[in-house]
Every structure is written in C-alpha cells, then in structure tokens.
Design a protein around this motif. Structure first.
Motif, PDB file in Angstrom:
ATOM      1  N   THR A   7      -0.818 -15.848  -0.853  1.00 42.36           N
ATOM      2  CA  THR A   7       0.422 -16.379  -0.294  1.00 42.36           C
ATOM      3  C   THR A   7       1.073 -17.246  -1.363  1.00 42.36           C
ATOM      4  O   THR A   7       0.443 -18.160  -1.897  1.00 42.36           O
ATOM      5  N   VAL A  34       1.883 -12.302   0.682  1.00 42.82           N
ATOM      6  CA  VAL A  34       2.974 -12.994   1.358  1.00 42.82           C
ATOM      7  C   VAL A  34       3.768 -13.773   0.314  1.00 42.82           C
ATOM      8  O   VAL A  34       3.212 -14.627  -0.398  1.00 42.82           O
ATOM      9  N   GLN A  36       7.299 -16.122  -0.224  1.00 46.49           N
ATOM     10  CA  GLN A  36       8.298 -16.896   0.509  1.00 46.49           C
ATOM     11  C   GLN A  36       9.140 -17.723  -0.459  1.00 46.49           C
ATOM     12  O   GLN A  36       8.603 -18.420  -1.321  1.00 46.49           O
ATOM     13  N   ASP A  54       0.155  -4.698   1.527  1.00 47.46           N
ATOM     14  CA  ASP A  54       0.856  -5.122   2.733  1.00 47.46           C
ATOM     15  C   ASP A  54       1.717  -6.319   2.339  1.00 47.46           C
ATOM     16  O   ASP A  54       1.242  -7.452   2.297  1.00 47.46           O
ATOM     17  N   GLU A  56       4.715  -8.962   2.685  1.00 44.84           N
ATOM     18  CA  GLU A  56       5.643  -9.689   3.538  1.00 44.84           C
ATOM     19  C   GLU A  56       6.460 -10.626   2.654  1.00 44.84           C
ATOM     20  O   GLU A  56       5.903 -11.507   1.993  1.00 44.84           O
ATOM     21  N   THR A  58       9.892 -13.183   2.517  1.00 46.97           N
ATOM     22  CA  THR A  58      10.904 -13.936   3.254  1.00 46.97           C
ATOM     23  C   THR A  58      11.733 -14.750   2.270  1.00 46.97           C
ATOM     24  O   THR A  58      11.184 -15.530   1.471  1.00 46.97           O
ATOM     25  N   ASP A  90       3.100  -1.149   2.816  1.00 44.31           N
ATOM     26  CA  ASP A  90       3.905  -1.589   3.953  1.00 44.31           C
ATOM     27  C   ASP A  90       4.737  -2.782   3.495  1.00 44.31           C
ATOM     28  O   ASP A  90       4.181  -3.777   3.011  1.00 44.31           O
ATOM     29  N   ASP A  92       7.602  -5.593   4.660  1.00 45.59           N
ATOM     30  CA  ASP A  92       8.351  -6.284   5.707  1.00 45.59           C
ATOM     31  C   ASP A  92       9.172  -7.369   5.016  1.00 45.59           C
ATOM     32  O   ASP A  92       8.641  -8.409   4.628  1.00 45.59           O
ATOM     33  N   TRP A  93      10.484  -7.117   4.875  1.00 46.46           N
ATOM     34  CA  TRP A  93      11.340  -7.964   4.047  1.00 46.46           C
ATOM     35  C   TRP A  93      12.392  -8.610   4.933  1.00 46.46           C
ATOM     36  O   TRP A  93      13.150  -7.930   5.615  1.00 46.46           O
ATOM     37  N   SER A 113       8.814   0.689   5.463  1.00 46.82           N
ATOM     38  CA  SER A 113       9.443  -0.564   5.046  1.00 46.82           C
ATOM     39  C   SER A 113      10.502  -0.974   6.051  1.00 46.82           C
ATOM     40  O   SER A 113      11.282  -0.137   6.517  1.00 46.82           O
TER      41      SER A 113
END
Length: 334
Positions: A7, A34, A36, A54, A56, A58, A90, A92-93, A113
């Motif tokens: 992360t 992850v 961010q 995977d 993610e 943000t 995968d 996730d945006w 996606s």
C-alpha cells in the motif's frame, strides 16, 4: 519492482528513464497493490505496469510519459510509451487522471478493469486500448485524444456510462513535405473491433467521428447525445448496431451509417442539422504552404447500404440532402 503486497499513499515517481512503477504477481495468486494520491510524472517507457496484479488506485495521476530511444526505438519493448499497462490484472481505478502522455493512455490486456471518475485527456495515441479485456468506464471526462479515445479489440467487452467525450481536434499532420488532410481523417472516439461496446447515458461533443463498430462487433448506444461532428456519429461496418433514445445534432456526415451486411436496429432517434463533410487539404514543402483546397460533400442524415434495418420513431430536421438513404438493404420496419 514490487513483488509483495503493498500500500503506497502520497508522493510519487518522477523522471525515471526505465519507467515508473512495475508490479509482478504470479499465476498462483495475484499481487495486491493499493496506490493512493500518487503522481507518476514524466517517466520514460511506462508509467505503471501491472502484471498478474490486483491493482486499486485512488486519485492517482499519470502524466508526461515519454519515449526513451535506447529502449523504445533501438530495442523495442512491447509496453513502450504506455502510461498504464495492465496484463492479466484486475484494475479498480477511482478518480485521478491519465493525461498528457506521448503514447497510449491505458492498455488493458486479458483482465477486467473499472475506471470511475477518471480524466482521460490529451494522450497522443489511444486513450484506452482494451485487448481481450473487460473494461467499464463510468463518469469519465475524455478529451483531446490523438487517435482513438477508447479502442476495444480481440473479443473485449466494454461499457461506457455517464461519460463525456469532447473537444477533439479535426487535424492530423504527416510532416512538412506531405499533403495534409486537416479535417477528414476519421479519428473516432470509440472503436469496436471483434468486440462488444455498450454506451449509456453519455455525451459526445465536437470531434471528427463518434463510434465505429467493425466486423463481428456489437455496438449498443442508448440515452446519449452526439453534437458537432465533422463526419459520422455512429457507424457500423458489419456486425450489429442498436441505437435507442439518442439525439444527434450538427453533423457533416451521416449521423448514423450501416454497411457491410450488418444488422441495425434504430428507434426513438432524433437527427438534426446534417450538412457537408469538410476536408481541408494542404501541401507543404520545406516549411512553406504551396497550395490548399477545401472540399465539402453533402451527406444524408442516415445511410443504410447492404444492411438489414429495423427502424421506428425516427425524426429528421435540417437536412441539406436526403434524410435517409437506403441502398441494397432489407428494411423490416420503418
């Protein structure tokens, strides 16, 4: 290289010739990553590359990705000049931006996606290129793409919802000693090639052409608007085309066109103010403009050539030539 669960919040990666972030999982288990509030800026070859990951993200911004001659030209690498490259991953945006990159914005291959509230802007090649992938684009602001804003190929399934495509330049230049066609080069917002694209509740404004479905593709457009395009609004070259409850206003070419033995179902559609396709040709030599010519060709509001058409509740206003041109086609209902 990131190869363990990570992360990362805040900061970023800037001005690396070998690329920004590389994440590598394995076939047994995808790597959780992850990100961010990061800025991935001005890196060469690739901004983020995720393989078996995977991901993610943000409020992540990827900007200014450029070529690096020693890698991208002398020894070509597949993922070169790509801001985001995701392979068997995968994604996730949420939020953020992929903009102002010299090559591709995002390349998604063999994986799902979701992009929500993304700004996809001013990427010189494709904005998103889906290859045998599932891509969902929700609430996106897409503008200034150099080539195709969203390209779906090789059996991809792509959905677009509540998104805006706008402000595409009508220009394409090939170099000083070449004739330039500044308007009529058919840069599309969305292209489906042997793929499925579903567009709902979206807005398309100011560009050269809107959506093209090629052979073996299925394109569905509902509850959307198209305004101020030099050539096509929605064009099917074979395959299946469905357009429902959609308005087209201010076109040079056909608002809707079907050819190549395709199947078209058109209902509750309004087409307004279709005039002429404009093409400005310029010939330059040694940096000097030698000659230029502007051509304007009138087009019907809707063209059906070698297609099967099922149409109902169509409205045409402000056509410079025919409202509807049907040639060598089967009309089931009109």
């Amino acid at each position: 290289m990131i190869d363990g669960e990570t992360t990362w919040t805040g900061g970023g990666v800037r001005e690396f010739n070998g690329g920004g972030i590389f994440a590598q999982g394995n076939q047994a288990a995808q790597l959780p990553l992850v990100l961010q509030d990061l800025s991935i800026a001005d890196n060469a070859t690739v901004g983020i590359q995720a393989t078996l990951t995977d991901l993610e993200a943000t409020d992540v911004k990827i900007t200014g990705t450029v070529s690096y001659p020693e890698i991208c030209e002398a020894d070509f690498t597949y993922s070169c000049d790509w801001a985001l490259a995701a392979f068997q991953s995968d994604v996730d945006w949420l939020g953020g931006a992929i903009r102002d990159n010299d090559g591709m914005g995002a390349v998604i291959s063999d994986g799902p996606s979701d992009f929500t509230d993304l700004e996809l802007a001013n990427n010189q090649l494709n904005g998103i290129w889906a290859i045998q992938a599932v891509v969902n684009l929700i609430g996106a602001d897409v503008h200034g793409t150099g080539e195709v804003a969203l390209a779906a190929q090789s059996g991809s399934f792509v959905t677009v919802d509540d998104s805006s495509f706008h402000d595409r330049e009508h220009t394409l230049e090939f170099g000083d000693e070449t004739a330039l066609n500044r308007l009529g080069f058919q840069a599309y917002e969305v292209v489906a090639d042997d793929s499925t694209v579903e567009v709902t509740n979206s807005r398309f404004r100011q560009g050269n052409s809107g959506i093209q479905g090629r052979t073996n593709s299925t394109v569905t457009v509902t509850d959307s608007t198209f305004d101020d395009y030099n050539e096509f609004g929605v064009q099917a070259l074979g395959g299946t085309l469905t357009v429902e409850t959609t308005d087209f206003d201010g076109f040079g070419g056909n608002a809707i066109a079907c050819s190549g033995n395709g199947d078209a179902s058109i209902s509750r559609v309004t087409i307004s103010d279709v005039s002429t396709v404009k093409s400005l040709f310029e010939f330059w030599q040694d940096g000097e403009l030698i000659s230029s010519s502007l051509t304007e060709v009138p087009r019907p509001g809707m063209s059906v050539n070698t297609c099967s058409l099922d149409a109902s509740r169509l409205s045409f206003t402000g056509m410079q030539t025919q409202a509807l041109d049907i040639t060598n086609s089967v009309v089931d209902e009109l």
